[in-house]
Design a protein around this motif. Structure first.
Motif, PDB file in Angstrom:
ATOM      1  N   ALA A  23       0.826  -1.211   0.000  1.00  0.00           N
ATOM      2  CA  ALA A  23       0.000   0.000   0.000  1.00  0.00           C
ATOM      3  C   ALA A  23       0.858   1.258   0.000  1.00  0.00           C
ATOM      4  O   ALA A  23       0.566   2.221  -0.719  1.00  0.00           O
ATOM      5  N   ASP A  59      -7.888   1.770   8.944  1.00  0.00           N
ATOM      6  CA  ASP A  59      -6.910   0.887   8.310  1.00  0.00           C
ATOM      7  C   ASP A  59      -6.365   1.463   7.008  1.00  0.00           C
ATOM      8  O   ASP A  59      -5.566   0.821   6.332  1.00  0.00           O
ATOM      9  N   GLU A  60      -6.822   2.655   6.636  1.00  0.00           N
ATOM     10  CA  GLU A  60      -6.473   3.225   5.339  1.00  0.00           C
ATOM     11  C   GLU A  60      -5.242   4.128   5.432  1.00  0.00           C
ATOM     12  O   GLU A  60      -5.168   5.008   6.299  1.00  0.00           O
ATOM     13  N   SER A  85      -2.249  10.835   0.175  1.00  0.00           N
ATOM     14  CA  SER A  85      -3.141  10.150  -0.756  1.00  0.00           C
ATOM     15  C   SER A  85      -4.108  11.140  -1.391  1.00  0.00           C
ATOM     16  O   SER A  85      -4.675  11.987  -0.690  1.00  0.00           O
ATOM     17  N   HIS A  88      -7.289  11.797   0.360  1.00  0.00           N
ATOM     18  CA  HIS A  88      -7.267  12.469   1.655  1.00  0.00           C
ATOM     19  C   HIS A  88      -6.714  13.882   1.579  1.00  0.00           C
ATOM     20  O   HIS A  88      -6.382  14.473   2.622  1.00  0.00           O
TER      21      HIS A  88
END
Length: 158
Positions: A23, A59-60, A85, A88
């Protein structure tokens, strides 16, 4: 650690689960290579001895930065691969990420300046954290950059 709904996680590369590492690396490639249309070797070998700071919302993965230790003498610690991200953005996570990255460097590498290579258009942002330009503008992967350094302050020197 938590603050403003996010969790701060700092660890070495070997401590990540394969999914968490994937990720983080995917976010960096998606932003630095794809979004900024800048083909360059994202996996540069410098992740191996670095610490990786992540801001998580649940969890992101919301944001991350790479913290590299000084290499002897009066060398500076380095903050790099600062990324938020796209999902976000607009939440001021860049400011939170930098504040956490600076705090982590001051804790883990006390008495050392902190350096970074800033995209030129972000100089004002980094100056707001005490970073000063220490080079002229140069091209890195066809993007204008400037080297910046945050000096050791009396509060962080010991």
């Amino acid at each position: 650690m938590t603050g403003d709904g996010y969790t701060v996680d700092v660890r070495g590369m070997d401590e990540f689960s394969p999914r968490d590492l994937y990720a983080m690396l995917r976010l960096r490639v998606d932003v630095f290579v794809v979004e900024q249309t800048c083909p360059y070797p994202e996996l540069d070998g410098k992740d191996l001895d670095a610490l990786h700071l992540r801001l998580l919302l649940g969890d992101e993965l919301a944001a991350s930065a790479r913290l590299r230790p000084p290499h002897g003498g009066m060398d500076a610690a380095r903050i790099g691969r600062v990324v938020v991200s796209p999902a976000h953005r607009g939440k001021r996570l860049g400011e939170k990420l930098m504040a956490e990255a600076i705090a982590a460097c001051e804790t883990r590498f006390p008495g050392r300046p902190i350096a970074l290579s800033a995209q030129s258009h972000l100089q004002r942002f980094y100056k707001s954290f005490g970073f000063l330009p220490v080079s002229g503008e140069y091209l890195e992967d066809d993007i204008p950059h400037v080297d910046m350094q945050r000096p050791v302050t009396a509060q962080t020197a010991g």
